[in-house]
Structures are given as C-alpha cells and as structure tokens.
Design a protein around this motif. Sequence first.
Motif, PDB file in Angstrom:
ATOM      1  N   ARG A  48      39.474  28.647  37.140  1.00  0.00           N
ATOM      2  CA  ARG A  48      39.875  27.685  38.167  1.00  0.00           C
ATOM      3  C   ARG A  48      40.988  28.248  39.062  1.00  0.00           C
ATOM      4  O   ARG A  48      41.017  27.977  40.270  1.00  0.00           O
ATOM      5  CB  ARG A  48      40.337  26.383  37.504  1.00  0.00           C
ATOM      6  N   TYR A  49      41.890  29.001  38.483  1.00  0.00           N
ATOM      7  CA  TYR A  49      43.044  29.489  39.234  1.00  0.00           C
ATOM      8  C   TYR A  49      42.920  30.961  39.612  1.00  0.00           C
ATOM      9  O   TYR A  49      43.882  31.555  40.078  1.00  0.00           O
ATOM     10  CB  TYR A  49      44.327  29.278  38.424  1.00  0.00           C
ATOM     11  N   ILE A 117      45.844  25.287  44.272  1.00  0.00           N
ATOM     12  CA  ILE A 117      45.150  25.871  43.128  1.00  0.00           C
ATOM     13  C   ILE A 117      45.176  27.392  43.193  1.00  0.00           C
ATOM     14  O   ILE A 117      45.697  28.067  42.317  1.00  0.00           O
ATOM     15  CB  ILE A 117      43.704  25.344  43.045  1.00  0.00           C
TER      16      ILE A 117
END
Length: 819
Positions: A48-49, A117
């Motif tokens: 996700r990051y 993010i």
Amino acid sequence: MEKLDLSQLDNEEKALEIRYVVAKYIRYWPWYVLFTLIFLIATFLFHRYTVDEYEVRGSMVIKTNNSPEARILDRSNIFNSGINLENDILRLRSKNLAREALKKLHFDVEYFAKTTIKDIELYDRSPIRIVVDWDHLQVTDAQVELQILSDENFKLVPPEGSILDFNPAQAAGDESIFNKTYTFGQEIETARSKFTVHLVNPGRVGDVVLFKLVNPASLEEQWAKKVNVVLENQFSSVLNLTTTTKVVEKGRDYINALMESYIEYDLNEKNKIQENTIAFIEEQLGFLEDSLKQKERELQNFKVENKLLDVSAEFSNILGKMNSLDETNAELEYQLNYFEEIRRYMEMKSKDFSDVIAPSVIGVPDPLLNGLIQNLVTLSQERRKLLATVNENHPEVIKIDVQMEKIQDALFENVVNLIDNTRKKQRNIQLEIEGYDAEFATLPESESQYTGIFREFKLRESLYTYLLEKRAEAGIARASNVSDNAILDAAKRGTLVFPKKQQDYALAIALGLLLPFGFIVVRDMFDDSIKDQRDLKKHFMIPQLGVIGYSTKDTNKVVLEHPKSAVAESFRSLRSAITYLASGKNTKRILVTSSVSGEGKTFTSLNLASAMALGSKKTVVVGGDLRRPKLAKYFNHSDKVGLSTYLIGKVEASEIVIPSQQENLFFVPSGVIPPNPAELLQTQRLKDFLNYLDENFDIVVFDTPPMGLVSETIDLMRLFDVNLYVVRQNYTVKDHLVMINDLFNNKQVTNVYGVFNGIINSGYHYEGYNYGYGNTYLYSQNNKYMYNYYGEDVETKKDRIKKQKDSLGKKLKKLFRTR
C-alpha cells in the motif's frame, strides 16, 4: 509358528516416527497462524505504501565493423568472426549520450500529486510545466507545493514537514518565493531561483501539485546508471536496452530518446568526413576565387589595351596542349599537397584521424590508399567512442592501437611512394611545358604576354570548376548519409518488477510458517533438557515405572486434597507398579532421588506415600535430604526435631515419627541442617532406624538428596527395595543422566526405576489417548472421559468455565465502552 515380518515392523516404526514429529510441531499452530497473519498484514501495508516499479524495454540493431582490410592487417582477427559490441554497450551507458538524450526530454523538473499514502509522480499528466534557467543558481532536490488558484494565478507554499526530512535546510527550499501569488507565464527570479510556470491544462483550479528541480548533472549520472544494455544472443548484433522506473511513460521516453541519440551520434560520425572535405574545399575556393577574378580582369584589360580579339591560329594548337599540361600539373600539385599532409599525419603518430580526408573525395583514384585511410578513420572513431567511457589502458583500446599502428606503417610506405611518383610526373610535365614556352618566344611580344595571361586564367578556371564539382559531390554524399544502426523495437509498455505481489504474499505465508518453526527447531537443538518420553527413552537406560502429569494445583499434597485429579491417578498407577515389583516383602522400602534439585523428589515422595496410605497401607515418608529439607513445610511442621537429631543420638526413633491428618500416613522431618550430612547418613543408627520403620510400617518412602550433587545417595540405594529416579520434563538435562546410566549398566545399583515427572505434553496423541514407553498407561487431559472420572470434579469444571466466560464478557464490555 508364524514368521515375524520385520520389514512391516520397520515401516510401522517409520510411520510412527513421522506422526510423532508432526504431532510434536503441529501443537504450536497458534504461533504459525499468528506469524502468518503478521507477515500478511505487513506485506499488505508494504504494497500500500510502496510505489510500483516497472521495467521498460527497447531494442536496436548495431552494425558490426568487420572490414576485410582491417582483418587482413590484424592477423589475430583473421579467423575471428565473433561479434564484439562492448564498445557500443559502453557508449549507450555513457554520460555523454545520456546528456544528449536528456536534451530531448523534460526531466529536470519532477511533478508529484499530493497524497498521504505514497508519492505519485505525474510526469506528462501534470497540469503545469516549469521552464528552468539552469544558467542561474537554483535550489534543487527540494519539493515546493504549488496551488492553482485560477487559470491565471497560482501560489507557492512550502510543503508540510515530514519525519523523513533529515536535512531541514534543504527541505525548506528557497523561502523567498513562498506564500506569494504569481501569474502563469511570469518569470520568478530570486537570488537562488529563476524559472517560469506555465499552465498546460486549464480547468484544474484548486489542484495542488508538488514539484522538485533536479540538477542536470545528477540526472545524467542517475539515468546513465539506470540503463542496462545486454546482447540479445551471441550470434546477433541486437542490443536490448532496459531500465527500471516508477513511471512507465518516463522510462519509455528515455529509452527511445537514448536510441535516437545513439543513431544521431553514429550519423554525425559518418558525416564528419564529408564536413571536413567541404570545409577544405571551401577554403581552397576562397583562395582561387580572388585570383581567378584578378586574372579575368587582367585578361580583359590586356585585350582592350592591345586591341586583341584572338591569338594567331598558328599557335592555337600549341596553346591548347599547354593548357592541358597546366591543368594536369595543377591536379598533380593538388594531389601532392594532399599526400604531404597525410605524411605529416603519419610522422606525428597521432591517434585521432577524424580530420583526415578520404582520397576518393579529393579525386585520388588509388584504391589501396583509399582503403587504408578508410580503415584508419574507422578505427580512430571507435577509439574515440571507447575513450568516452574507459581509459587508454583498456584492453579494447590497446587492441585498436595495435591495429592502427600496422595500418599507419603500411599507409606511410604507400604515401612516400605516391609522393615520389607524383613528383616524377610533375618533372616530366614541366619539361614539356618548357618546350612549348620556347616556341611561344617566337611570337610578337603582345601576343606572348596575352598567351601567358590566358594560360594562368584557364588554369585557375579549370581548378575552380573542379573544386566546385567536388564540393557538390561531398554535399550530396552528406545529404544521402543514413545511419547503419536502427531501432528494432521502440519502448512502449512496462512490466511490473517491484513489488511482486503474488510472490510477496507467498513469501509472507512461507515466512509465517517457517520462522516460528525454525525458531522452535533451533530452540530444541540448543535445549539439552528432556522433552518427552521419546527423548527420555533415548537418553535414559533405566526402565520407566511411571509417568506423573504436571500439577496446576496450589498445593503439593495433590493426592490428599484432589484425589480425582489426573496427577492423583498417575500416583495410583505408580503405586500399583511398585506393589507388583516388591510383592514378596511385608515392608517395602522405597527411595526417591533425582539428578539435581527441583525435579520433584519431595513432591513425588509425599504423594506416593499419600497414595499408599489411601490404599490402606501404613506408610511413613522420611525427609532424608538433610541439606535442603522441604518435607516438614509440606505438612506445616517444624524441622527442630527430626532425622538429623536422631542420627546424632539426641532423640529416639519413636519421637521423630509424626502422624499426619490423613489416616495411615506418617512423616519424619529432616531436622536441623547438620554440618556433616553425608557421614550421618552412613552411620549404623540409620540402619537401625530403617529396621525400626520396617517393624512398624508397611511402606517406607525415603526422600534423599539429588544423586548428581552428593555422594551418599549411591550408598543409600543399596539399603532399599525400590529406588525411584525422578526425571522432570523440560527441566532435567540429558548430560545429568550419564551417571545413573553408567551405574546401572555397570550394575553398581540395582532395583532402579525411572519416574517421568511434570508431563505437560508427551508427544503422542491418538484419539485422545497418550501412550508412554515404560509399560504404563495414562489418560491425558484431552480425554473427555478422564474429566468425568479421574480429572477435576464436575462442579470445579463448571466453576472454571464460568470464570472464563465472565472474564471474556468483561473484556468485550470494556472494548465496546471504549468505542
């Protein structure tokens, strides 16, 4: 008699071993599940990051230079037809070519979308475009936040701070441009910045874009390192160019620009010869044009002044021959100058022949000379390409130098011969011209002067026309030049190379299972304690008589206070086994010892005596451990009078035997700690005391010091009918069993039997039962039937379950209240 199938027994044993190993490690399944969940969650957060990275690929065809002349002159390469593209690979990865490729692109400014993010580079999707004046001082590698206020105005503000800003001064950027409103197209200039912002996508009012200026020098180094160039295969001349990038379009544009720049570079190298030729001809034409005009005016003035329209027909034929000889002589002089220039190059021993003009372009029809110079120029170009990326000591550079030296030697010899031959031709032509000059001496003076002026004019005119033709030919050759290299496949799409999501999740699951498994295996490898009954069987040579489960009760008198527990039942089983062993004696002497303290000797002695008493046997348990007495504490009695006081003769035997609250159960405290416990236990009074106990009790249980720490226990074992050696799970060290094994194997002690104490999990689980190895049979606590009969009573079990439910309910209520 039926024959025993040993192979079948061996297979069953192997299957049993496999099931044992599986059961041994499968019981840690909560740890496997926990670690797997942790790694899966960590992998999800990582994806996700993390910004995805893609591989972009392009390919191009490179022409190999294997000219026959070069291979003949370099004997080491005559039979070698292999492809060597190392020079081209080094050139494609050089900073110089990266600089040319970056000139076609707009990489000096990076644009990012503002997210919480991960960084998302916009590249060509950015609504703005910034033009930077790199001749001015610039603040680089510092993000600036740009807010689009309208189609005309924008505002620059400093970006929000981050814990990753290790250099606050650099992260702050040029503070003089912040918190001001500007107009698109307006040049922003300060002492540290100079750039112009253009809006390329109107209608994006309210958008926020982060941009960063990147130094062109660092860009060249960065992209030169990021490109990987490999040969398609050893039989082709196709090079594959790949790079890894976070933006597919950015990597695609760079790979294509790099291939185009390489083709342009190759074409420029090919055009360099024609450009040098044109420059040389232009220089010669400049000199000739002035002299030609001067002779033309001189000829015209002479005609006007002397009223001459034509020369005498008598000498027209001679004049034509002289003109032809003059033209030939001028061409030879032109060629001689070229040969002299080539010889000067050879004498200088230069390595750079990029300025040498090919003889075919000048008009010298010598194929050998033309081939030698062409090869020399080609090798010089390759050498310059190499030196852009390597030094002069590189093996490829040295190889080219050797080839050039051979060609230079051959070329020098050829040029010297051509110079001699050309001069001989000039001398012959000069003699003929001198003969014709003598004939012209008979003409009248005016006609003789006219003839001389006319000859010089025609000479310059013919040479001027010749040079014009050569210039046109060189121009046509330059215009028709095309690169021998070509783009085979342009970069278009990208392939995801990082992160590999499927592989990462598979790796997370594998690590979640293997990491705790490996930790448990390593822990077991370095843990030298007895783990289970299999471990005990391998390292304990003495027959096992009983297995005692781990007690979770708050008391040490488990048999008396919790008679229905599994531990109490295990002592009953031990009682039955001992009764069977010494069935021929009225009084049974039982000694209990172990390797070291803490293995459960006193606990086993007390509860075994309690089980004997519950079986209507008049039993006495003696605290024989005079160094660390514990038995009296279990009965809440003082140790002021006991075995030690009897052995030193201060009290009688009847005075130290104390009845307990349980019927048929008596105990003898250890007494005060004496200074010489080993000597006291070897006196005649101990034997007399044992005889006294034999006369008054059915069972005598003697708790002794650990056998691995003291010496008197071995002597005591010879006085007893049954010697119990206590081994505790996950506590007793394997090396501590060496002594008792040696004593047993050497028959120095007899009637010794093992008791496995503190069993939590013994390893085998078949349908709720747990099997041991010492001819004993024990129900484990996962057997539901045991709870109803031998385990905790029904009321105790209900109370425990209720407490667990109440505790869980309180935790859930507290959790919902916090939300």
